[in-house]
Design an enzyme around this catalytic site. Sequence first.
Site, PDB file in Angstrom:
ATOM      1  N   TYR A  14       0.490  -1.262  -0.115  1.00 55.33           N
ATOM      2  CA  TYR A  14       0.007   0.312   0.062  1.00 55.33           C
ATOM      3  C   TYR A  14       1.044   1.311  -0.084  1.00 55.33           C
ATOM      4  CZ  TYR A  14      -3.617  -3.267   1.672  1.00 55.33           C
ATOM      5  OH  TYR A  14      -4.252  -4.472   1.709  1.00 55.33           O
ATOM      6  N   HIS A  18       0.399 -12.221   2.316  1.00 57.74           N
ATOM      7  CA  HIS A  18      -0.093 -10.905   1.571  1.00 57.74           C
ATOM      8  C   HIS A  18      -1.322 -11.828   0.346  1.00 57.74           C
ATOM      9  CE1 HIS A  18      -1.668  -6.469   0.710  1.00 57.74           C
ATOM     10  NE2 HIS A  18      -2.691  -7.589   0.852  1.00 57.74           N
TER      11      HIS A  18
END
Length: 274
Positions: free
Chosen positions: A48, A106
Site C-alpha cells: 500500500y 498477502h
Amino acid sequence: MRNLTSRHGLDMPQLGLGTWPMKGEECTLAVRQALELGYRHIDTAPAYENEAAVGEALRQSDVPRESIHLTTKVWWDKLQPAAMRQSLEDSLRALGTEQVDLFMIHWPTKDWDLPRSIEALVALRDEGKARCIGVANFPLGLLRRVAEELEAPLSAIQVEYHVLLDQRGLLDYARSKGLALTAYTPLARGQAAEQAAIRKIAEKHGVLPSQVALKWLLDQDGVAAIPKASSRANQQANRDALKVQLDDEDRALIAALPKDRRVVSPDFAPAWDA
C-alpha cells in the site's frame, strides 16, 4: 465494539480501518482521526506504500500502542525466508513499533516452497516480531494444506467478503479451525450500496445502505471487517453500523442477492476454487 478472539492469542477489534489506497498525509490524517473516533484496529501492508504514514499517525496519536491492533503483510514476491524477514523488519521500522499484532502472507504465489515460507512465518512469530500470524487471499484448498498438513499456528485469514460474494466454505472452515476471518472490500467498492435490496433495508431502518452491508458482515460469528474510509463522516458512519439491527426478513433479502461478484482478482491471484 467487541473483539474477536481466536487461536494462538488473537484479540482483534471486529471493525477496523482499511488504509488502501491512501498514502502520505491523507493516510496519516485518516488513521489519526480514526483513532480519535475510537477505532483500535488498523490494517496496512508494504504494497500500500503507506506504512510510514500509518506509523506517523501512531506517533501523533494519544492512544497507547498497546491498545491498537496493527496488521501488516508481506508481498508475494518476498516469501523466501530471508526476504520475508527483511520485509517485516522494514515494516516494523516504518511503523515505528517493535511488534505487529498480526503478520500475514498477502497473496500466495506460484512455484514457491510453501513449507519454507510457512516455517519462516512461524519463526517470526516465535521471535516476537509478530504476536499472531495469518494468510490472506488463500483459497480453501491452500488454507487447508497450511492448517492441516503444515500445522501452522494461524490466527486469521483475510479475504474479500461482502453481500455480493459467497465465502461460506472458507468461513465454515475458518470457524472449524478457530480462525478469525477479516473481510476486506466489505462494501464491494460501492456496489453493495447500489443494490435495490440493500437500499430497501436501509430505508426501512432509516440508515445508510453501506451500514446495512457492513452490519450483515459484523453480525456473523468470527468475522471482522476493514472498510477504507478517509473522511470523519464515513469513519463515524461505519462505526455507527454496529448499532443497526437487521431482522430475518432483511437477511433473507440479502441472501437472495447474487453471490459471485468478486471485485479484486489481479492477474497473479490464485485459482479461487482450488
